[in-house]
Write an enzyme that holds these catalytic residues in place. Structure first.
Site, PDB file in Angstrom:
ATOM      1  N   GLY A  22       0.789  -1.219   0.000  1.00 32.89           N
ATOM      2  CA  GLY A  22       0.000   0.000   0.000  1.00 32.89           C
ATOM      3  C   GLY A  22       0.823   1.271   0.000  1.00 32.89           C
ATOM      4  O   GLY A  22       0.480   2.245  -0.690  1.00 32.89           O
ATOM      5  N   THR A  23       1.905   1.301   0.767  1.00 27.26           N
ATOM      6  CA  THR A  23       2.712   2.515   0.861  1.00 27.26           C
ATOM      7  C   THR A  23       3.316   2.875  -0.485  1.00 27.26           C
ATOM      8  O   THR A  23       3.220   4.026  -0.938  1.00 27.26           O
ATOM      9  CB  THR A  23       3.813   2.353   1.918  1.00 27.26           C
ATOM     10  OG1 THR A  23       3.200   2.245   3.213  1.00 27.26           O
ATOM     11  CG2 THR A  23       4.762   3.535   1.912  1.00 27.26           C
ATOM     12  N   HIS A  54      -1.511  -8.110   2.571  1.00 20.57           N
ATOM     13  CA  HIS A  54      -1.422  -8.596   3.957  1.00 20.57           C
ATOM     14  C   HIS A  54      -2.631  -8.222   4.808  1.00 20.57           C
ATOM     15  O   HIS A  54      -2.741  -8.636   5.960  1.00 20.57           O
ATOM     16  CB  HIS A  54      -0.119  -8.144   4.623  1.00 20.57           C
ATOM     17  CG  HIS A  54      -0.113  -6.735   5.104  1.00 20.57           C
ATOM     18  ND1 HIS A  54      -0.316  -6.408   6.429  1.00 20.57           N
ATOM     19  CD2 HIS A  54       0.096  -5.569   4.455  1.00 20.57           C
ATOM     20  CE1 HIS A  54      -0.230  -5.092   6.570  1.00 20.57           C
ATOM     21  NE2 HIS A  54       0.018  -4.561   5.389  1.00 20.57           N
ATOM     22  N   THR A  78      12.644  -7.496 -10.680  1.00 21.79           N
ATOM     23  CA  THR A  78      12.144  -8.837 -10.979  1.00 21.79           C
ATOM     24  C   THR A  78      10.915  -9.143 -10.140  1.00 21.79           C
ATOM     25  O   THR A  78      10.917  -8.963  -8.922  1.00 21.79           O
ATOM     26  CB  THR A  78      13.238  -9.885 -10.692  1.00 21.79           C
ATOM     27  OG1 THR A  78      14.382  -9.573 -11.471  1.00 21.79           O
ATOM     28  CG2 THR A  78      12.751 -11.283 -11.027  1.00 21.79           C
ATOM     29  N   CYS A 107       0.955   1.606  11.954  1.00 25.23           N
ATOM     30  CA  CYS A 107       2.114   2.365  11.471  1.00 25.23           C
ATOM     31  C   CYS A 107       2.556   3.432  12.455  1.00 25.23           C
ATOM     32  O   CYS A 107       3.645   3.978  12.340  1.00 25.23           O
ATOM     33  CB  CYS A 107       1.796   3.006  10.121  1.00 25.23           C
ATOM     34  SG  CYS A 107       1.465   1.777   8.846  1.00 25.23           S
TER      35      CYS A 107
END
Length: 380
Positions: A75-76, A205, A242, A330
């Site tokens: 998300g960040t 997650h 990758t 967070c």
């Protein structure tokens, strides 16, 4: 009581444990999908096929074009890469950006970075239920407005914003609309065309998938998206590096579970919320709800417990193997008060220091809630 078998996890808004099906899918992928997806020989093409299958699945859930789905680290990165490059791309058209005071820190801090660069950033306040005023959004719009970024569902109090109405306002004004859906994706239906969403961020997650993988939807990415991470030509030249095939496969498995079971899952979460509140009332625990009185994001419940400082309660719960939080994961290690609750109630309101966030998940049971509430009763 702190052994894994007897602990109670009630912090699903912070992260979810990976499901067995996701672990199995990733384990198999780790064995099978070692080919680099950028190569042209058979095992590379097999990896590429796995990636593209997940990309198509995500696009279907959003009613989006699959070429507009970009895999990221979560998300960040999705929020930062959408907002920073879009602001720079559109700055010749104007410099006003509209957001809210209750955004996740990955948006909130990015907005302050853009403000320091000279952009005119407007932070909309929310009411005591956690919702913005659509009239205030309209009033904040000017000819200089280039981006509106509003979180779909708040990660602390579970308030859902009206994406349809916000999208309509942005569409009418010709303004780029970004939304952070890390807490809402697959928990509520989202149609990027119907809601006029130009960019959308999400992370695996929060969905019983692995950490370190997510995606960004960006409308007409081939024409309009500038890579946030330059380098190789992976992800249709949108994100170098990758691809992490097993993590992408794991995210796909998690999303497919929601496609198959999402409605029943949502009903279970609503039931658990009601069960928690009903049992708490029976035990004489005088909890008050912060944010929406009725479930909007059903897995999130933020409560005010008068006379019980949240930091002390969390310590006592932790000692008994009950795991929840006082706000966003967070900022959980910070001594700063919750920005969300401050904006909703004011900095001097006792709720700021006496509130807790409980969040439920697929593994939560009524027995676990009873176990947690027994500890609350001991503390009371």
């Amino acid at each position: 009581m702190t052994d894994a078998d007897t602990s109670v996890y009630l912090d699903y808004a912070a992260t979810t444990p990976m499901s067995d099906r996701v672990i199995e899918a990733m384990t198999q992928s780790l064995k099978d999908d070692y080919g680099n997806a950028s190569t042209t020989y058979t095992i590379g093409r097999q990896s590429r096929q796995k990636i593209e299958a997940v990309r198509r699945l995500i696009a279907e859930t959003l009613h989006a074009d699959r070429e507009d789905i970009i895999f990221t680290s979560g998300g960040t990165e999705s929020n930062d890469s959408a907002l920073i490059q879009t602001a720079h791309r559109l700055k010749k058209q104007g410099n006003r950006i509209i957001t809210t005071a209750i955004e996740h820190s990955s948006v909130y801090k990015t907005m302050h970075q853009l403000k320091n660069e000279g952009f005119d950033v407007v932070f909309l306040d929310v009411d005591e239920t956690g919702h913005i005023s659509l009239d205030e959004l309209r009033d904040a719009m000017t000819d200089e407005t280039i981006i509106v970024s509003i979180i779909a569902g708040n990660n602390e109090v579970g308030a859902l914003q009206n994406l349809q109405a916000i999208g309509d306002i942005c569409h009418e004004a010709g303004v780029f609309f970004h939304t952070d859906t890390v807490q809402t994706y697959m928990n509520v239906p989202i149609d990027v065309d119907q809601y006029h969403i130009d960019a959308l961020s999400s992370s695996a997650h929060k969905l019983y998938g692995p950490k370190g993988i997510g995606f960004l939807y960006y409308r007409q990415a081939k024409q309009r998206f500038t890579p946030y991470l330059p380098g190789g030509d992976q992800e249709n030249k949108h994100r170098a590096g990758t691809e992490n095939v097993p993590a992408i496969v794991g995210m796909g498995s998690a999303i497919q579970w929601f496609v198959d079971n999402g409605e029943a899952h949502a009903q279970k979460l609503v039931h658990l919320r009601h069960y928690f509140l009903d049992r708490a009332a029976q035990l004489g625990l005088k909890f008050q709800i912060n944010g929406p009185a009725e479930a909007e994001l059903p897995h999130i419940l933020n409560i005010y417990w008068p006379g019980h400082p949240s930091d002390q309660v969390l310590i006592q719960l932790d000692l008994k193997g009950i795991y929840l939080s006082a706000g966003s994961a967070c900022t959980a290690g910070s001594l700063e008060p919750s920005r969300v609750l401050v904006d909703m109630y004011g900095a001097e309101d006792p709720r700021i220091k006496e509130s807790l966030r409980i969040s439920f998940g697929e593994q939560t049971t009524e027995a676990m809630i009873d176990q947690a509430l027994a500890v609350f009763e001991e503390i009371n």
